[in-house]
Enzyme design. Structure first.
Site, short mmCIF file in Angstrom:
data_model
loop_
_atom_site.label_atom_id
_atom_site.label_comp_id
_atom_site.label_asym_id
_atom_site.label_seq_id
_atom_site.Cartn_x
_atom_site.Cartn_y
_atom_site.Cartn_z
N SER A 1 0.78 -1.32 0.02
CA SER A 1 0.29 -0.10 0.11
C SER A 1 0.97 1.35 -0.06
O SER A 1 0.30 2.15 -0.25
CB SER A 1 -0.92 0.19 1.20
OG SER A 1 -1.93 -0.94 1.09
N LYS B 1 0.20 3.28 -2.88
CA LYS B 1 -0.85 4.17 -3.09
C LYS B 1 -0.56 5.83 -3.24
O LYS B 1 -1.04 6.18 -4.02
CB LYS B 1 -1.63 3.94 -1.93
CG LYS B 1 -2.63 2.40 -2.11
CD LYS B 1 -3.17 2.29 -0.98
CE LYS B 1 -3.75 0.74 -0.76
NZ LYS B 1 -4.83 0.50 0.26
N TYR C 1 -3.77 -2.80 -10.09
CA TYR C 1 -3.58 -2.61 -8.86
C TYR C 1 -2.57 -3.32 -7.98
O TYR C 1 -1.50 -3.01 -7.50
CB TYR C 1 -5.04 -2.35 -8.15
CG TYR C 1 -4.48 -2.04 -6.69
CD1 TYR C 1 -4.25 -1.10 -6.11
CD2 TYR C 1 -5.26 -3.08 -5.88
CE1 TYR C 1 -4.15 -0.93 -4.61
CE2 TYR C 1 -5.20 -3.11 -4.32
CZ TYR C 1 -4.52 -2.07 -3.97
OH TYR C 1 -4.45 -1.98 -2.63
N TYR D 1 -4.33 4.52 7.94
CA TYR D 1 -5.65 3.76 7.95
C TYR D 1 -6.31 4.27 9.19
O TYR D 1 -6.46 5.59 9.68
CB TYR D 1 -5.67 2.24 7.93
CG TYR D 1 -4.78 2.00 7.04
CD1 TYR D 1 -5.44 2.19 5.58
CD2 TYR D 1 -3.76 0.87 6.78
CE1 TYR D 1 -4.57 1.90 4.30
CE2 TYR D 1 -2.99 0.57 5.64
CZ TYR D 1 -3.48 0.90 4.28
OH TYR D 1 -2.89 0.37 3.30
N VAL E 1 1.61 -3.70 4.07
CA VAL E 1 1.45 -4.90 4.76
C VAL E 1 2.72 -5.65 4.68
O VAL E 1 2.56 -7.11 5.25
CB VAL E 1 0.12 -5.83 4.25
CG1 VAL E 1 -0.95 -5.12 4.74
CG2 VAL E 1 -0.05 -6.20 2.81
#
Length: 464
Positions: A64, A67, A189, A241, A259
């Site tokens: 992530s 992103k 993705y 998050y 992660v």
């Protein structure tokens, strides 16, 4: 002399190793097999200097963390107004893979959760997953300063467990957020998440964000400044998050986690940070990585809301050749060089790091890859002038104390010009078995101590 920063980073890592909580991500087969003992940290300054410790050459997938950078690419390719039509910027308070859209607009609430990141990928220029991935790889490689690649084993493993992300893709298409093939978009993705990096790669990528989109090493503008502001804003509020509030309170640096165990932090105008440790907490953030970032923020005064000192320091280096006095024509320091390091302004971590680097470059062994380094290794004395410093943060004081200790341990004559006593130095801070630095209030006192009363100097300016 060696910089104290790598030694400090090793201590930080050693302290973090005792933390045994968490476990690698279990829902992706390759990540579940990650070695939980791996641990690394890297700092990249906005002028390109990098410090690292631990397993800093071990590659792991961005997950992530990608992103944040893909969001910047989407803004560049489509323009911010169009991106905002498709993706919101509000913290969700939900897990990263939560299936939800904003009421009324059907937008994903922000680009850092999976729904928003899948949408951001769909906005990258390219008709297929392969074309979009190639665009992303090219940009991320430019940011890292080397050619990056997709870890095919990680990609295949993630694709096997991609049901939830596929569901998000179909949900987004049904909501009218994008019109392409959901499976193609989700595959793209997943490929961006499987790009491999090291902590050194991530630190320089983060430092590019800290440097307003200009690559610290090449000087090339890689990301438009307006896009950087948007990305850092969203990283601050949404990058960690549903732990974003705790992170901003405790660490206070715009950040993004992944992660696989990576975390990046980008403090505007100062430094890029990266950590790696595979064990995750219940929110999907690296347990040791969070602890390391908290430690760095506290020790180095990096919290973006910390206004106890206003940063604005510069470091100047100059060299003076000693001319003897008539009374001491054969003084042992006659015709020898004195190197002077002058700090100015409010000194925080970046200013003290700059001084450390100047000391190492000028007084250390010559480096064949750095012409001019080690030029003054034989200087008869080292002068550190704090005459024009009006404040030192706690970390700046600690680093200066450590630099002085190391200079004295190297058998160097050290003179500190500190008329306002901003260093607040006492014997307990800097005493070593080799002695103490000589502290004076003026340049004349420093010269008299080094070369005798009545001596003079010829000054040569440098470019630090």
């Amino acid at each position: 002399m060696k910089s104290p920063i790598p030694d400090y980073l090793k201590v930080v890592l050693d302290n973090a190793r005792s933390i045994e909580r968490g476990a690698p991500a279990s829902y992706i087969e390759t990540l579940a097999k990650a070695d939980p003992s791996k641990l690394a940290v890297a700092l990249a300054m906005v002028d390109g200097n990098i410090y690292s410790a631990g397993d800093d050459q071990v590659e792991f997938s961005m997950q992530s963390i990608s992103k944040a950078f893909v969001y910047a690419i989407a803004i560049e390719d489509q323009g911010l107004p169009k991106v905002l039509e498709k993706i919101g910027v509000e913290p969700s308070g939900d897990a990263f893979n939560h299936l939800s859209l904003e009421r009324g607009t059907n937008r994903p609430v922000n680009p850092m959760i999976n729904a928003g990141a899948i949408t951001a990928h769909s906005l990258v220029a390219g008709a297929t997953a392969e074309e979009r991935t190639e665009r992303i790889l090219k940009c991320l490689s430019k940011l890292a300063g080397r050619q990056l690649h997709v870890d095919e084993a990680v990609y295949e493993a993630e694709l096997k467990s991609a049901d939830r992300n596929m569901a998000i893709g179909y949900m987004l298409k049904a909501a009218g957020i994008f019109s392409g093939d959901p499976q193609d978009v989700v595959r793209g993705y997943i490929r961006q998440c499987a790009i491999n990096v090291t902590v050194r790669d991530l630190a320089i990528m983060a430092a590019t964000l800290s440097n307003a989109g200009v690559h610290p090493t090449t000087g090339e503008r890689v990301i438009p400044q307006a896009s950087v502001r948007q990305v850092l804003s969203v990283m601050t509020t949404c990058g960690m998050y549903d732990a974003a509030g705790d992170w901003v309170s405790n660490v206070g640096i715009p950040a993004k986690s992944g992660v696989a165990g990576g975390i990046i932090g980008a403090l505007p105008g100062q430094v890029g940070i990266a950590t790696f440790s595979p064990n995750l907490d219940e929110r999907g953030n690296s347990v040791r990585g969070v602890a390391i970032c908290e430690k760095l923020s506290r020790d180095m005064g990096l919290h973006m809301m910390d206004v106890s000192q206003i940063a604005g320091a510069t470091v100047w280096t100059s060299v003076a050749t000693i001319l003897p006095s008539n009374s001491e024509p054969h003084h042992p320091n006659s015709e020898r060089d004195v190197i002077i390091f002058s700090l100015r302004g409010a000194v925080r971590f970046p200013g003290s790091e700059r001084l450390s680097r100047a000391l190492v470059r000028e007084l250390g062994e010559p480096n064949p890859d750095d012409p001019g380094s080690g030029k003054y290794i034989s200087a008869c004395a080292v002068v550190i002038s704090l005459r024009d410093v009006y404040s030192l943060s706690a970390i700046a004081q600690r680093m200066l104390h450590e630099n002085i200790k190391r200079l004295i341990a190297d058998k160097r004559s050290v003179v500190i010009i500190d008329p306002s006593e901003v260093l607040q130095m006492d014997a307990a801070d800097c005493e070593t078995k080799d002695g103490l630095p000589h502290v004076v209030k003026t340049e004349n006192e420093a010269r008299d101590y080094i070369a005798g009363v009545g001596s003079s100097t010829v000054l040569i300016k440098d470019d630090w």
